[in-house]
Design a protein around this motif. Structure first.
Motif: not given
Length: 292
Positions: A173-195
């Motif tokens: 992934l390019d830097p912009e898409r990498s940042q987007l995916v990383a943000q979504r992973i953080r959001q999943v963790h905030k929802e209470g799911i272990s990653v």
């Protein structure tokens, strides 16, 4: 995250050998606990993907045991592991099989017997969670790499797993898409799911992980917090890894013995504090001399 809790996933793999005789993993003891992000790091061939594929019974130990949510996984109850532990593959195209994005996210629910309006509602909620609701009518094949990762993530979130596993989520992934995916992973963790994720990007691991596990030669050879792992030269050398840039710069600046920054933000703060302290010392020294 507290390891006094019972693990959500507990893997003991004394051995896993591929059909061609390659030893993929041996003597591995690996657990995933509630409310944590775990990063697996190591060189190519270290066994990261093999370990990840054991966590939801895509692969099974030749010798050992996988326990998911307190239930020992066997050939007869693999669906239990695959529902509780969602897996997002590195090659998203292997995971996207339906004609539209919405159909693809619905696919897992339909396999578990859910259909109709309730299933569509769940699928749209999962897409919204990863900020991909606008993609629901798109053809998966024509999505960008980052969009495919998000849809694959939605496809596992729709089953409401307790753990999400991602194999090299930023690869290609390019830097912009990498940042987007990383943000979504953080959001999943905030929802209470272990990653749990594997990555070659140690800067990303330092930013996102509560715990880092280092793999070499088919085994987990060490682990701890990012600060513990990325300042352990012997451990990193064993896995042929270089520490993140923040760690290398901190050492050059003489900060290794104090705050031990591992991320760019921590490094900036540490350098600022160091400069402030140095200026204070210089000022006090000059004031002392002027009073002599």
């Amino acid at each position: 995250m507290s390891q006094t809790d019972s693990p959500l996933v507990d893997l003991r793999c004394n051995a896993h050998t591929y059909p061609d005789g390659t030893v993929g993993m041996h003597d591995v003891d690996f657990s995933v606990y509630p409310d944590e992000v775990v990063a697996l790091v190591g060189g190519n061939g270290a066994g990261k993907s093999t370990l990840l594929e054991h966590l939801n019974a895509t692969l099974m130990p030749d010798e050992g045991e996988l326990v998911v949510d307190g239930i020992a996984v066997t050939e007869d109850n693999k669906p239990h592991a695959r529902k509780e532990v969602g897996f997002v593959f590195q090659d998203a195209d292997t995971q996207l099989v339906a004609p539209t994005v919405l159909d693809d996210v619905l696919f897992g629910l339909q396999n578990y017997g859910m259909a109709g309006e309730e299933a569509e509602h769940r699928a749209r909620e999962a897409l919204a969670t990863v900020d991909a609701a606008h993609l629901e009518d798109r053809v998966p094949h024509y999505l960008s790499g980052g969009e495919k990762r998000l849809v694959g993530l939605a496809g596992v979130l729709v089953l409401e797993p307790s753990v999400v596993v991602l194999d090299e989520p930023l690869a290609g992934l390019d830097p912009e898409r990498s940042q987007l995916v990383a943000q979504r992973i953080r959001q999943v963790h905030k929802e209470g799911i272990s990653v749990v994720l594997s990555t070659h990007d140690l800067e990303f691991a330092a930013e996102i992980a509560d715990r880092v596990c280092v793999m070499a030669d088919g085994n987990v050879v060490g682990g701890g917090t990012p600060r513990e792992v990325f300042y352990d030269d012997d451990l990193l050398d064993r896995a042929n890894l270089r520490p993140p840039a923040a760690v290398r710069i901190a050492r050059d600046a003489g900060l290794e013995g104090s705050t031990r920054p591992v991320t760019e933000a921590e490094l900036v703060e540490a350098l600022s504090d160091h400069e402030t302290l140095s200026e204070t010392i210089r000022t006090e020294s000059l004031d002392g001399r002027s009073g002599d």
